[in-house]
Design a protein around this motif. Structure first.
Motif, mmCIF file in Angstrom:
data_model
loop_
_atom_site.group_PDB
_atom_site.id
_atom_site.type_symbol
_atom_site.label_atom_id
_atom_site.label_comp_id
_atom_site.label_asym_id
_atom_site.label_seq_id
_atom_site.Cartn_x
_atom_site.Cartn_y
_atom_site.Cartn_z
ATOM 1 N N PHE A 88 16.968 -5.933 -4.119
ATOM 2 C CA PHE A 88 15.771 -6.727 -3.838
ATOM 3 C C PHE A 88 15.389 -7.512 -5.086
ATOM 4 O O PHE A 88 15.248 -6.952 -6.180
ATOM 5 C CB PHE A 88 14.609 -5.822 -3.412
ATOM 6 N N ASP A 89 15.240 -8.828 -4.910
ATOM 7 C CA ASP A 89 14.823 -9.722 -5.993
ATOM 8 C C ASP A 89 13.345 -10.045 -5.784
ATOM 9 O O ASP A 89 12.993 -10.886 -4.967
ATOM 10 C CB ASP A 89 15.674 -10.988 -5.989
ATOM 11 N N LEU A 90 12.483 -9.370 -6.527
ATOM 12 C CA LEU A 90 11.040 -9.470 -6.313
ATOM 13 C C LEU A 90 10.527 -10.873 -6.656
ATOM 14 O O LEU A 90 10.866 -11.442 -7.701
ATOM 15 C CB LEU A 90 10.316 -8.424 -7.176
ATOM 16 N N ASP A 91 9.689 -11.392 -5.759
ATOM 17 C CA ASP A 91 9.068 -12.696 -5.977
ATOM 18 C C ASP A 91 7.553 -12.596 -6.099
ATOM 19 O O ASP A 91 6.956 -13.183 -7.003
ATOM 20 C CB ASP A 91 9.441 -13.650 -4.834
ATOM 21 N N SER A 92 6.908 -11.861 -5.198
ATOM 22 C CA SER A 92 5.448 -11.749 -5.245
ATOM 23 C C SER A 92 5.006 -10.469 -4.555
ATOM 24 O O SER A 92 5.740 -9.881 -3.748
ATOM 25 C CB SER A 92 4.782 -12.960 -4.580
ATOM 26 N N VAL A 93 3.773 -10.059 -4.885
ATOM 27 C CA VAL A 93 3.136 -8.889 -4.265
ATOM 28 C C VAL A 93 1.712 -9.276 -3.903
ATOM 29 O O VAL A 93 0.994 -9.898 -4.703
ATOM 30 C CB VAL A 93 3.130 -7.669 -5.210
ATOM 31 N N GLN A 94 1.306 -8.906 -2.691
ATOM 32 C CA GLN A 94 -0.054 -9.163 -2.223
ATOM 33 C C GLN A 94 -0.691 -7.843 -1.810
ATOM 34 O O GLN A 94 -0.054 -7.016 -1.140
ATOM 35 C CB GLN A 94 -0.047 -10.134 -1.034
ATOM 36 N N LEU A 95 -1.950 -7.634 -2.214
ATOM 37 C CA LEU A 95 -2.660 -6.390 -1.917
ATOM 38 C C LEU A 95 -3.888 -6.680 -1.066
ATOM 39 O O LEU A 95 -4.620 -7.651 -1.327
ATOM 40 C CB LEU A 95 -3.108 -5.695 -3.209
ATOM 41 N N LYS A 96 -4.095 -5.818 -0.068
ATOM 42 C CA LYS A 96 -5.309 -5.838 0.726
ATOM 43 C C LYS A 96 -5.917 -4.442 0.713
ATOM 44 O O LYS A 96 -5.230 -3.455 0.992
ATOM 45 C CB LYS A 96 -5.015 -6.267 2.172
ATOM 46 N N ASN A 148 -13.395 -1.278 -8.377
ATOM 47 C CA ASN A 148 -14.320 -0.189 -8.083
ATOM 48 C C ASN A 148 -14.363 0.066 -6.579
ATOM 49 O O ASN A 148 -14.313 -0.883 -5.784
ATOM 50 C CB ASN A 148 -15.734 -0.525 -8.584
ATOM 51 N N LEU A 149 -14.450 1.331 -6.224
ATOM 52 C CA LEU A 149 -14.571 1.753 -4.830
ATOM 53 C C LEU A 149 -15.591 2.879 -4.742
ATOM 54 O O LEU A 149 -15.657 3.740 -5.631
ATOM 55 C CB LEU A 149 -13.223 2.244 -4.280
ATOM 56 N N LYS A 150 -16.339 2.860 -3.678
ATOM 57 C CA LYS A 150 -17.253 3.969 -3.442
ATOM 58 C C LYS A 150 -16.485 5.167 -2.895
ATOM 59 O O LYS A 150 -15.355 5.036 -2.398
ATOM 60 C CB LYS A 150 -18.353 3.545 -2.475
ATOM 61 N N ALA A 151 -17.080 6.313 -2.967
ATOM 62 C CA ALA A 151 -16.432 7.522 -2.474
ATOM 63 C C ALA A 151 -16.262 7.446 -0.962
ATOM 64 O O ALA A 151 -17.090 6.886 -0.243
ATOM 65 C CB ALA A 151 -17.261 8.750 -2.845
ATOM 66 N N GLY A 152 -15.112 7.971 -0.503
ATOM 67 C CA GLY A 152 -14.834 7.967 0.927
ATOM 68 C C GLY A 152 -13.385 7.633 1.200
ATOM 69 O O GLY A 152 -12.547 7.604 0.289
ATOM 70 N N SER A 153 -13.070 7.345 2.466
ATOM 71 C CA SER A 153 -11.707 7.023 2.885
ATOM 72 C C SER A 153 -11.482 5.514 2.797
ATOM 73 O O SER A 153 -12.363 4.714 3.145
ATOM 74 C CB SER A 153 -11.455 7.505 4.319
ATOM 75 N N HIS A 154 -10.260 5.154 2.362
ATOM 76 C CA HIS A 154 -9.915 3.744 2.196
ATOM 77 C C HIS A 154 -8.464 3.527 2.607
ATOM 78 O O HIS A 154 -7.669 4.474 2.681
ATOM 79 C CB HIS A 154 -10.123 3.292 0.751
ATOM 80 N N GLU A 155 -8.109 2.259 2.847
ATOM 81 C CA GLU A 155 -6.751 1.901 3.252
ATOM 82 C C GLU A 155 -6.240 0.770 2.358
ATOM 83 O O GLU A 155 -6.919 -0.245 2.174
ATOM 84 C CB GLU A 155 -6.711 1.473 4.712
ATOM 85 N N LEU A 156 -5.038 0.942 1.831
ATOM 86 C CA LEU A 156 -4.401 -0.066 1.001
ATOM 87 C C LEU A 156 -3.133 -0.562 1.690
ATOM 88 O O LEU A 156 -2.304 0.239 2.117
ATOM 89 C CB LEU A 156 -4.045 0.515 -0.378
ATOM 90 N N VAL A 157 -2.990 -1.897 1.794
ATOM 91 C CA VAL A 157 -1.807 -2.524 2.387
ATOM 92 C C VAL A 157 -1.185 -3.430 1.334
ATOM 93 O O VAL A 157 -1.885 -4.250 0.725
ATOM 94 C CB VAL A 157 -2.162 -3.332 3.647
ATOM 95 N N ALA A 158 0.120 -3.274 1.112
ATOM 96 C CA ALA A 158 0.847 -4.082 0.126
ATOM 97 C C ALA A 158 1.971 -4.830 0.821
ATOM 98 O O ALA A 158 2.718 -4.256 1.630
ATOM 99 C CB ALA A 158 1.400 -3.195 -0.984
ATOM 100 N N PHE A 159 2.113 -6.121 0.497
ATOM 101 C CA PHE A 159 3.175 -6.964 1.035
ATOM 102 C C PHE A 159 4.080 -7.398 -0.119
ATOM 103 O O PHE A 159 3.601 -7.944 -1.119
ATOM 104 C CB PHE A 159 2.593 -8.195 1.741
ATOM 105 N N PHE A 160 5.386 -7.176 0.060
ATOM 106 C CA PHE A 160 6.388 -7.538 -0.949
ATOM 107 C C PHE A 160 7.224 -8.688 -0.404
ATOM 108 O O PHE A 160 7.761 -8.609 0.705
ATOM 109 C CB PHE A 160 7.303 -6.348 -1.266
ATOM 110 N N THR A 161 7.364 -9.755 -1.211
ATOM 111 C CA THR A 161 8.140 -10.930 -0.812
ATOM 112 C C THR A 161 9.202 -11.195 -1.865
ATOM 113 O O THR A 161 8.925 -11.109 -3.075
ATOM 114 C CB THR A 161 7.243 -12.167 -0.664
ATOM 115 N N GLY A 162 10.427 -11.506 -1.411
ATOM 116 C CA GLY A 162 11.513 -11.790 -2.341
ATOM 117 C C GLY A 162 12.814 -12.034 -1.606
ATOM 118 O O GLY A 162 12.830 -12.395 -0.425
#
Length: 246
Positions: free
Chosen positions: A147-155, A186-200
């Motif tokens: 994999f030749d990494l080009d960019s990463v996007q976080l939500k 910064n995040l408040k206490a509790g449940s959270h979801e992280l989504v990462a997109f890899f492009t390359g």
């Protein structure tokens, strides 16, 4: 709801104060560097003292002949020529020791300013991102030949928080074992979801885009999340893994 409002306002005032303190400290660092440079450029160099020329000896008067005896006229005595005044030495350059001492003081000042800047950065992070709300996301690569990494996007919680485009030198640094911090917030206490997109570029130089999702709970301690890019030799495909550090 009304009980939580003062806490939110207090946190916002604290972050604004922290940002003001960090900006003021950086301004002071810039002033110190400018003063050090001006001091190095304007320090006068003492010129050596001029040696005065010795005074010429006074001329000896010729003796006066007695009126009783008139001898043959004698050749008048001439005063010896005055010694030429020694040439004044041109302004000699300052000794090398003075320049070495000045350079040493400048280097010491630069080292102190660099250390002060590091301390200010740490203080800024502690003030703006306290441990009770801090979350950091890192990117690493294990082998990464497929994999030749080009960019990463976080939500984060359906909100885009970071997008990063990589240069070839940065990709090489990840191949050599480097780890990049792509997000700090910064995040408040509790449940959270992280989504990462890899492009390359994937196998056979095809355009490749994949995403990965992780859910985590934020407590009172800092939360560190690592996005890892790995090669699957069995599938001949890149894999994207997420690890939440406890």
């Amino acid at each position: 709801m009304m009980n939580g409002l003062p806490l939110v306002l207090s946190a916002r005032r604290g972050r604004r104060s922290a940002a003001w303190i960090a900006a003021t400290a950086r301004l002071l660092v810039g002033c110190i560097i400018g003063m050090a440079a001006a001091y190095a450029a304007d320090e006068p160099v003492a010129a050596p003292a001029m040696t005065p020329a010795p005074a010429a000896p006074a001329a000896t008067p010729a003796p006066v002949a007695s009126p009783a005896a008139v001898p043959a006229p004698a050749a008048p005595e001439t005063a010896p020529p005055a010694a030429p005044a020694p040439e004044t030495a041109a302004s000699a350059p300052a000794p090398a020791s003075e320049f070495s001492n000045l350079d040493g003081r400048i280097q010491d000042t630069k080292s102190d300013v660099i250390q002060l800047n590091r301390d200010l950065m740490v203080l800024e992070e502690e003030l703006l991102f306290p441990a009770s709300t801090q979350v950091a996301v890192f990117v690493s690569m294990d082998v990464g030949k497929l994999f030749d990494l080009d960019s990463v996007q976080l939500k984060l919680d359906n909100k885009e928080v970071a997008t990063y485009l990589y240069t070839p030198s940065e990709v090489q640094a990840l191949h050599r074992g480097g780890v990049q911090r792509i997000y700090l917030g910064n995040l408040k206490a509790g449940s959270h979801e992280l989504v990462a997109f890899f492009t390359g570029g994937g196998p056979h130089r095809r355009d490749y885009k994949r995403g990965t999702t992780v859910k985590f709970d934020k407590g009172t301690d800092p939360k560190y999340i690592e996005l890892r890019i790995k090669d699957s030799t069995g599938k001949q495909q890149p894999e994207f893994d997420v690890k939440v550090w406890q």
